[in-house]
Design a protein around this motif. Structure first.
Motif, PDB file in Angstrom:
ATOM      1  N   SER A  55       0.836  -1.209   0.000  1.00 42.29           N
ATOM      2  CA  SER A  55       0.000   0.000   0.000  1.00 42.29           C
ATOM      3  C   SER A  55       0.868   1.256   0.000  1.00 42.29           C
ATOM      4  O   SER A  55       0.519   2.271  -0.618  1.00 42.29           O
ATOM      5  N   ALA A  56       2.023   1.197   0.684  1.00 41.79           N
ATOM      6  CA  ALA A  56       2.932   2.344   0.700  1.00 41.79           C
ATOM      7  C   ALA A  56       3.524   2.590  -0.687  1.00 41.79           C
ATOM      8  O   ALA A  56       3.636   3.741  -1.138  1.00 41.79           O
ATOM      9  N   ALA A  57       3.884   1.505  -1.387  1.00 47.22           N
ATOM     10  CA  ALA A  57       4.423   1.653  -2.745  1.00 47.22           C
ATOM     11  C   ALA A  57       3.362   2.215  -3.690  1.00 47.22           C
ATOM     12  O   ALA A  57       3.651   3.077  -4.534  1.00 47.22           O
ATOM     13  N   CYS A  58       2.130   1.739  -3.559  1.00 44.65           N
ATOM     14  CA  CYS A  58       1.038   2.252  -4.398  1.00 44.65           C
ATOM     15  C   CYS A  58       0.803   3.738  -4.128  1.00 44.65           C
ATOM     16  O   CYS A  58       0.543   4.517  -5.053  1.00 44.65           O
ATOM     17  N   PHE A  59       0.895   4.131  -2.875  1.00 45.69           N
ATOM     18  CA  PHE A  59       0.691   5.537  -2.532  1.00 45.69           C
ATOM     19  C   PHE A  59       1.762   6.404  -3.173  1.00 45.69           C
ATOM     20  O   PHE A  59       1.479   7.504  -3.671  1.00 45.69           O
ATOM     21  N   ARG A  60       3.000   5.921  -3.187  1.00 43.55           N
ATOM     22  CA  ARG A  60       4.104   6.713  -3.731  1.00 43.55           C
ATOM     23  C   ARG A  60       3.953   6.928  -5.246  1.00 43.55           C
ATOM     24  O   ARG A  60       4.398   7.950  -5.767  1.00 43.55           O
ATOM     25  N   ILE A  61       3.351   5.966  -5.950  1.00 43.91           N
ATOM     26  CA  ILE A  61       3.177   6.140  -7.399  1.00 43.91           C
ATOM     27  C   ILE A  61       1.768   6.632  -7.737  1.00 43.91           C
ATOM     28  O   ILE A  61       1.314   6.542  -8.863  1.00 43.91           O
ATOM     29  N   LYS A  62       1.083   7.152  -6.699  1.00 42.16           N
ATOM     30  CA  LYS A  62      -0.217   7.809  -6.846  1.00 42.16           C
ATOM     31  C   LYS A  62      -1.328   6.887  -7.324  1.00 42.16           C
ATOM     32  O   LYS A  62      -2.266   7.324  -7.970  1.00 42.16           O
ATOM     33  N   GLU A  63      -1.227   5.609  -7.007  1.00 41.25           N
ATOM     34  CA  GLU A  63      -2.322   4.670  -7.271  1.00 41.25           C
ATOM     35  C   GLU A  63      -3.151   4.576  -5.992  1.00 41.25           C
ATOM     36  O   GLU A  63      -3.099   3.586  -5.255  1.00 41.25           O
ATOM     37  N   TYR A  64      -3.932   5.610  -5.733  1.00 37.07           N
ATOM     38  CA  TYR A  64      -4.592   5.757  -4.445  1.00 37.07           C
ATOM     39  C   TYR A  64      -5.699   4.735  -4.230  1.00 37.07           C
ATOM     40  O   TYR A  64      -5.902   4.257  -3.105  1.00 37.07           O
ATOM     41  N   GLU A  65      -6.443   4.406  -5.276  1.00 33.09           N
ATOM     42  CA  GLU A  65      -7.514   3.421  -5.120  1.00 33.09           C
ATOM     43  C   GLU A  65      -6.940   2.057  -4.746  1.00 33.09           C
ATOM     44  O   GLU A  65      -7.483   1.346  -3.899  1.00 33.09           O
ATOM     45  N   GLN A  66      -5.833   1.689  -5.396  1.00 33.97           N
ATOM     46  CA  GLN A  66      -5.196   0.415  -5.076  1.00 33.97           C
ATOM     47  C   GLN A  66      -4.602   0.461  -3.674  1.00 33.97           C
ATOM     48  O   GLN A  66      -4.612  -0.537  -2.947  1.00 33.97           O
ATOM     49  N   CYS A  67      -4.107   1.617  -3.277  1.00 34.55           N
ATOM     50  CA  CYS A  67      -3.580   1.785  -1.922  1.00 34.55           C
ATOM     51  C   CYS A  67      -4.667   1.526  -0.876  1.00 34.55           C
ATOM     52  O   CYS A  67      -4.436   0.839   0.127  1.00 34.55           O
ATOM     53  N   ILE A  68      -5.860   2.053  -1.121  1.00 27.65           N
ATOM     54  CA  ILE A  68      -6.978   1.858  -0.193  1.00 27.65           C
ATOM     55  C   ILE A  68      -7.322   0.378  -0.067  1.00 27.65           C
ATOM     56  O   ILE A  68      -7.534  -0.134   1.039  1.00 27.65           O
ATOM     57  N   LEU A  69      -7.361  -0.332  -1.194  1.00 24.08           N
ATOM     58  CA  LEU A  69      -7.662  -1.761  -1.158  1.00 24.08           C
ATOM     59  C   LEU A  69      -6.630  -2.524  -0.337  1.00 24.08           C
ATOM     60  O   LEU A  69      -6.973  -3.410   0.457  1.00 24.08           O
TER      61      LEU A  69
END
Length: 843
Positions: free
Chosen positions: A75-89
């Protein structure tokens, strides 16, 4: 993307594998290579156990939750590349898969709140902040205060900005392409089923069709991923999920795009396949699909039984319809012998290739009462097998795999050895007690292997410690895989007996062989558009169709072949969409290409392919015109591999038999010329140029663009002297030149060469083909980068016009083209006085 197996990692779930992949992911994350960290974290999730009990230094037993840690890291990696929806999941999955310390919980919740903030979902963000404030335990966190202050300044004013995510992907596809034909599953109301003795079943229009009209949109009955894409695409819906997938709880092979797909796959077939990987690795894709067809049929019949309850699994009740496979799938009707088919020379009687279906289904898979083609198991079962036309090697291989899998399943599901005393519970006529008892075991297995129970226990217990079936199936499969039969070795007694199948093993073997043979002529490859590795993420990258899965589509299988088909097929996960490519009148037949087509194969090659693989001679309009001498399609195709005539500069082709002699003779295809000439020197020069282009490709791979550019220009000049203007090799050289110019930032020159390639592509495949549209989009992209909006807009409009007649409206390719067009319009509005190119027109 490298998989765990490529790096020598353990194939089974283990803490060692988890630790190794977690370390690699953390190293990539620290070096800001977030995409690589996603890959390692996902592979770690696939291979990590649900939990592990360790002994601490104090001698206490501590439970560690590897999945929870890896989901948190991902989730931290997804947040860094601005994939916020995937980060939430992934944050939700981190909480669902284990316990976290207080500090980690705060960190996860802050990340969740910021993700909602960036998505402008302020109400949800405020809810997470309230939860954070309650869990601070008197300690203040700077990040929580920042979020609170931002919300206080913005939520009251922007409360209406809480945005619910728009439906994307599969939801849009289902909404826009759900047809309401009450007679044909997944077909448009403008389509009807017809039958003629010469054609068999086929589809035709009811009211007529226009180019781009939808015809069929159906979900595959079942399919199997190609082995090289396991771990990169979802094991259920075949969408790419290499970076964000979730694993099966039991094995380290299956990857899914979300929990919904994992649940569906488990309920239908993965409950058994999860432990059968040693066996599935020994058989081909058709045998694997056939097994899934049977499991899907069993699941399908179970859903039809409205009175089935989970508590019934422990009772000795009468077998449910789907479980006594011998009784309900076959009724064990004796083979029907047609005396008219007796072979007088050999004195043999041919047997019908399919067992008679139950009384409520006719031989065409249509319910005689409702007259509906449901696309269910019987629709699949009634597809043609061509059992009497396949080569002996194909029949032997199919029988070998069928017997092999049936033997494995027979050992995995032994009978209980208890006869039923109640006469009302006796098996149906022709079905032995042993078969019925085995069916009862399978029914109990279906019911006990509940994914709901698995989910509830996955954090505290290993699911397969609850259900001992895994160990039994695994043990049998590992033992049977050691002595797996070799299909390349000549075997004896491999052909199916004509006697009525009585045992569980013989029935499963019969069904498997039946479906394997069907797949040779009815399977449909599911393609995905993938960029080539050399030009990946480049403006002139080549989009290639890769076969990622093999599947069965009941209604699509009803379409007959045409070498000049009037439909085009596209895929969205498990679903297919078939649209018309030209205007069809009332009653016209709807045709589909089985592979051979006039733009790629000559008449003789098409007939040979169709005869060998599909056992028929094509009499479509294109083939009839050729037979009547109205057109010479061979000449049309030969111009793309022809030399230049020395007299008229027309297409000259090598005459048959010339390669046997030292002198290569050719003939001009131009009717007014037809000059016979010596092509020996031209052929030698062409072979030398081809060798040089291979050397150039290596230099381009090493980024030696200036050197490659000069060599390519000399190659193109040499080809112009000896090759016909429409030769495919010249088009390939233009593509390589465009690639060089793109890297040298000379986009205008690159566009010039792609336009030359576009001419050949349009001539061969047609201006309204996907091949031409993709080349046109390349030109538009290059003009866009060259700051030439007028030319870019012209080619973009052409591209979008073709895309919208072929692709689904929510496809990625349409989205990118429309996004570029919107950017051009915004640029024009902002800079209304910029110099306009001659081809730019103001709307």
């Amino acid at each position: 993307m490298p998989t765990a197996e490529d790096n020598g990692i353990n194939k089974h779930k283990s803490m060692e594998t988890y630790a190794l992949l977690k370390q690699r992911g953390n190293e990539c994350f620290k070096s800001n290579d977030f995409k690589a960290s996603l890959e390692h974290y996902t592979q770690g999730i696939i291979n990590a156990p649900t939990y592990c009990v360790k002994e601490s230094e104090k001698g206490e037993h501590v439970t560690e939750y590897p999945l929870a840690i890896l989901y948190s890291n991902r989730s931290a990696a997804c947040f860094r590349i601005k994939e916020y929806e995937q980060c939430i999941l992934d944050v939700d999955r981190a909480f669902a898969n284990g316990e976290h310390g207080h500090a980690r919980e705060i960190k996860l919740l802050c990340r969740l709140a910021w993700a909602y903030w960036h998505l402008k979902q302020f109400k949800r963000c405020a809810g997470v902040v309230d939860r954070l404030l309650k869990q601070q335990n008197g300690k203040k966190y700077k990040e929580v205060d920042v979020l609170k202050a931002l919300l206080e300044r913005n939520v009251d004013k922007n409360d209406n900005l809480y945005l619910k995510s728009e439906p994307i992907g599969e939801e849009v596809f289902e909404k826009e392409y759900t047809f309401d034909n009450k007679q044909l599953n997944g077909a448009s109301s403008n389509v009807q089923l017809s039958y003629e003795p010469e054609k068999g079943r086929f589809l035709k229009t009811k009211y007529g069709l226009l180019p781009g009209d939808g015809i069929i949109s159906e979900e595959t009955y079942c399919g199997v991923l190609n082995r090289k894409y396991i771990g990169q695409y979802c094991n259920y819906c075949f969408t790419e999920c290499a970076l964000h997938g979730i694993p099966c709880h039991g094995c380290s092979k299956a990857l899914y795009c979300n929990e919904k797909c994992r649940l569906k796959a488990w309920n239908v077939y993965h409950w058994l396949e999860c432990s059968m990987w040693p066996i599935l690795q020994q058989v081909d894709a058709f045998a694997h699909v056939a097994l899934r067809v049977i499991l899907h049929g069993a699941y399908e019949f179970s859903l039809k039984n409205k009175n089935m309850k989970e508590s019934d699994c422990e009772k000795d009740a009468e077998p449910y319809p789907f479980l006594c496979i011998a009784a309900d799938l076959h009724k064990l009707y004796p083979p029907v012998v047609n005396k008219a088919t007796k072979n007088k020379k050999k004195g043999k009687i041919k047997q019908q290739q399919a067992a008679t279906p139950p009384p409520n289904v006719n031989k065409n898979g249509i319910d005689p009462e409702s007259h509906v083609y449901n696309g269910d198991y019987w629709s699949i079962y009634c597809l043609q097998t061509h059992a009497n036309e396949h080569l002996k090697t194909v029949l032997a291989k199919s029988t070998l795999y069928a017997n092999y899998i049936a033997k494995v399943l027979n050992q995995c599901f032994p009978g209980r050895g208890k006869k039923q005393s109640n006469t009302s519970k006796n098996p149906p006529n022709g079905c032995s007690t042993k078969v019925a008892e085995t069916a009862n075991v399978i029914r109990s297995t279906f019911m006990r292997l509940s994914f709901k129970e698995m989910q509830a226990n996955c954090c505290r217990h290993s699911f397969f410690e609850i259900e001992p079936l895994k160990k039994r199936v695994e043990g049998v499969c590992e033992q049977m895989a050691v002595n797996a039969p070799n299909p390349s070795v000549k075997q004896r007694n491999l052909f199916m007996s004509k006697e009525l199948p009585q045992t569980f093993q013989s029935i499963i073997s019969y069904l498997l062989r039946h479906h394997i043979l069907q797949l040779y002529t009815n399977s449909q490859a599911i393609f995905n558009v993938i960029r080539d590795n050399m030009h990946k993420d480049e403006e002139v990258s080549t989009l290639q169709q890769q076969r990622i899965a093999t599947a069965l589509f009941p209604t699509t299988s009803l379409l007959n072949h045409s070498c000049s088909a009037n439909t085009v097929i596209t895929f969205k996960g498990r679903k297919t969409l078939i649209r018309s490519t030209r205007t069809l009148n009332v009653g016209d037949e709807i045709s589909h290409s089985y592979g051979p087509c006039i733009s790629r194969h000559c008449y003789e090659d098409r007939q040979e392919i169709l005869s060998k693989q599909y056992f028929f001679t094509c009499h479509c309009d294109s083939c009839l015109k050729y037979e009547q001498g109205d057109s010479d399609e061979r000449a049309f195709l030969q111009q793309f591999t022809a030399y230049k005539c020395k007299k008229c500069e027309g297409p000259a082709v090598i005459m048959e038999g010339s390669f046997k002699n030292e002198v290569i003779m050719g003939k001009c295809l131009n009717v007014e010329c037809e000059t016979i000439q010596d092509l020996t020197e031209a052929s030698t020069r062409y072979n030398n140029i081809v060798h040089i282009t291979q050397v150039i490709a290596q230099r381009l791979y090493k980024r030696q663009y200036n050197e490659g550019l000069g060599m390519l220009k000399r190659c193109l000049s040499g080809m112009d002297e000896i090759l016909y203007k429409n030769h495919q090799s010249k088009s390939n050289i233009h593509d390589q030149l465009a690639y060089c110019y793109t890297h040298l930032r000379d986009y205008k020159s690159a566009a010039k060469h792609v336009k030359e390639s576009l001419k050949t592509t349009s001539m061969r495949f047609g201006t309204m083909s996907m091949e031409a549209a993709r080349e046109s989009f390349k030109v538009a992209t290059l003009y866009f980068n060259a700051n030439m909006p007028g030319e870019a807009k012209v080619f973009l409009n052409k591209t979008i016009a073709v895309y919208k007649k072929i692709l689904p409206d929510n496809s990625e390719e349409i989205r990118k083209a429309e996004q570029m067009l919107a950017t051009l319009k915004a640029y024009r509005e902002q800079f209304a006085n910029y110099p306009k190119s001659p081809s730019f027109k103001v709307e």
